[in-house]
Design a protein around this motif. Sequence first.
Motif, mmCIF file in Angstrom:
data_model
loop_
_atom_site.group_PDB
_atom_site.id
_atom_site.type_symbol
_atom_site.label_atom_id
_atom_site.label_comp_id
_atom_site.label_asym_id
_atom_site.label_seq_id
_atom_site.Cartn_x
_atom_site.Cartn_y
_atom_site.Cartn_z
ATOM 1 N N LYS B 207 0.347 -6.035 -8.027
ATOM 2 C CA LYS B 207 0.841 -6.500 -6.729
ATOM 3 C C LYS B 207 -0.281 -6.431 -5.712
ATOM 4 N N ILE B 209 -0.913 -5.939 -1.799
ATOM 5 C CA ILE B 209 -0.233 -5.477 -0.591
ATOM 6 C C ILE B 209 -1.265 -5.349 0.522
ATOM 7 N N GLU B 228 3.546 -8.241 1.581
ATOM 8 C CA GLU B 228 3.487 -8.291 0.125
ATOM 9 C C GLU B 228 3.179 -9.715 -0.298
ATOM 10 N N SER B 246 6.977 -5.764 3.133
ATOM 11 C CA SER B 246 7.017 -5.733 1.670
ATOM 12 C C SER B 246 8.472 -5.603 1.227
ATOM 13 N N TYR B 254 5.677 2.668 -0.116
ATOM 14 C CA TYR B 254 5.302 2.093 1.179
ATOM 15 C C TYR B 254 4.432 3.082 1.955
#
Lengths: 368, 564
Positions: B207, B209, B228, B246, B254
């Motif tokens: 992912k 971020i 995100e 996100s 987080y």
Amino acid sequence: MKRYLLLSDGTILTGESLGAKGASVGEVVFNTGMTGYQEILTDPSYSGQLVMLTYPLIGNYGINEDDEESDRIQVAGLIVKEACEIPSNWRATKSIHQYLDENGIIAIQGIDTRALTKSIRSAGVTMGVICDDIEEGQSRLSASAKYDDIDFVEVVTTQSSYKWGPAGKEPMSEPDDPQRLKLAVLDCGLKFNILRRFWRSGCRPIVFPSTATAEEILSWNPDGVLLSPGPGDPQRLDHVTKTVQGIVGKKPIFGICLGNQMLCQAVGGKTFKLKFGHRGGNHPVKDLSTGKVTITSQNHGYAVDPESLPPDLARVTQINVNDGTVEGIELIGCYAKSIQYHPEAAPGPWDSRPYFQEFTDQMRLFKR
Amino acid sequence: MRVLVVGSGPIVIGQAAEFDYAGTQACKSLREEGCEVILVNSNPATIMTDPNVSDRLYIEPLNVDFLERIIAKERPDALLPTLGGQTGLNLATELSDQGILEKYQVRVLGTPLSAIKKAEDRESFRELMKQIKEPVPESWIIRSEKDLEDVLDVVPYPCIVRPAYTLGGTGGGVAKTKSDLWEIGRKGLRLSMRSQIMVERSLLGWKEIEYEVMRDSKGTCITVCNMENFDPMGVHTGDSIVIAPSQTLSDLEYHMLRTASLKIIQSLGIEGGCNVQLAFNPESFDYYIIEVNPRVSRSSALASKATGYPIARVAAKIAIGKTLDEIENQVTGTTKACFEPALDYCVVKIPRWPFDKFVTGDRTLFTQMKATGEVMAIDRSFEAAFMKAIRGLEVRQKDLRHPKFQAMTDEDLEAAIIQPTDDRLWAIVDGLRRGWSDAKVNKLCKVDRWFLRKLQVLVNVEQSMINVCQQDNDAETTDIADVIKRAFLVGFPSPTIRSLMVTSTSSAEYAALVEQHIEEQKVLPVFKMVDTCAGEFESQTPYYYGTFESEGDKPLLASSAPTE
């Protein structure tokens, strides 16, 4: 299936069912955090409240085994815009739907949470009921006591004392660790992450029910005492105030949230109810001695009245940047400090984590 | 105080109108504080070069010679370089290196140049991350076949091979096995002008971020927003669909990444805005710091509009020494800039690529940005924000149907889902439309299953419209009304609803009924406010988005219902 949220002013909001069937009454409050619903659901300080989350998409990352803040779901009910049926996260073991169902918690989705937030913002928190049947809901709502008139601490506190170890709760018969500092915790509605953080900073927590007396706690000869957070009106807790008074000056004290209010009451100060409280993970708090501002995690409906603090006994150390309310106090002449917000986060920012080490260091100093 | 502000010059890929936006905000912000603003920019097609934005305006080439002359003439007290993108930053560095700033006693406002260098220089940044124990992707410098042999058992697979000093990265590639690395590595060594390659841990599929963070001179740090990426690692974030906040991170995750981001700006000593990009393993707590932009960037413009928090305005005030708790939050008018915005809606950004103009251009996306613009949409659900963003793109597709992918064989479609391109999102949707599970599509494109399931919801609504249409004469009026209502709620525009529900074989009565329900439903949206605080405080700002819900924040005039 349709489900309703009725408010004490007669408002009827229609949404869809989520979680268990039935009806549940509580004080309707809102939390502005964008993550952390599992921690919120299991936080004992939300006992007796119907918690509305302002972020509209809830349940995205599901429910996992680790992020529990107590043994069970504590909220009276949950109000959301949209609950996610199939979560996506590597730790998720179930959806929020399953979690609420299994625990018999009633919730409602499809509510215009922003509209409701605005009405609470202007009218203040209010009693409400989530129900499947409007008539049943109305009779339950009118029959139930007001939030401020109920003693929630006796509901959420531990029934018997326990110790905390690396894997969680341990019986009192487990030995203490001479390497670790003995921390007595007065449980008025404790969150597990407080114990986890104190364990990490080198303490051995021993948790006492809220009914414990100062003598009982002191008989364990702790190196320090923690006053926990908890639900409800602090003015109802005379016996806890008395316990705190019995400890002040004898052991270092640190208070979190309700603990801040208990320390205030222990020196004769007063608390008052805020219009709609502080609930969320974005509250700026200013330290009056350093001028530094920290973003904090908050969950409280009552606040310390600064005018009521006897100036020779206590002083305000921190204030909220948004509304100027008291966020921390300390007693004069002994080590007793408290903060109105949550250094353990869970949910929320980790910026205040240093408090755990700071208090542990203080306990070590005092021990010498 | 007289402050020299350097604009960003001509618009190029990766440095577009967002710097005009940031610079304009900064000029206004400085003048609010009583500063006299001297602006230099070579691009006349900018708001910041409007006569009322600065006190003194120079339309001149952005290079050291011209700037020195302007400095000599205007004798500014200070220079603010962190708002004009890379151009402004590079110029400030050159002026400083050549001793010009010292000669004319111009001090640099905001983040110190040394901190900027530290963030931008690969080696010193890695060194700093090591010191503060923040993980950066492991890498190995290889100078010989012997070196290569030594690392074969050490590096994690797959890994990325990057030859040093080759044009356009020729000779690089992804090595999945030891023998791959041996092959690609030896080739890379031969092709590299200095016989040097770098082997790096591959984060493809992780992912991506981002955190937009701010810090003031007192060391107070806040997060304005996190975002995100829909497209996982491997696609430049400027080329990725981005969602704020996100969606798939738990609170613990987080805040773990937030804490890392704040630790980084604290250690760099940023005074202003900063963007931190992280790669996050979808199967564990592992993460790596990918990049830090120590200035107002493209992402800051997006984060500002996504949250209502004016990053450039606040950054300019921080640069002249104000602290976050002294700066007013203009949006609420009642709170301070020292807080973290709480969103009560979902934001979707989709990049806009110029391939409709450059039809022979290579449409594949990777780590070099190709988008020339972007659109953003806000709504109370991901579905509706996503559909709105597609319509904002002004491409031929106004919904989720794309004939190119609908005509593909399964095999070709799989390939189209694997390879990131400008129109991959329609390929992904078509895979779901063919009944492929979100697990299967996730395997192909690595896009998080949460996003795929949301697209599935849209595909299902699309299907329900087609189903009602096929029943036609038997369809219940309530069915038709429900389907149309649901379609509007998740963001389908009325032309799409019409084209899906009414076909050439539909009866006239049915068509009229559909039309009637479309007309009834489409006047229902309300306008809600972007207020930085999720409704907690009363706010002043007139910044709104439309949504289908019960109550708006803006009193609507009867005549102002939106039309298409």
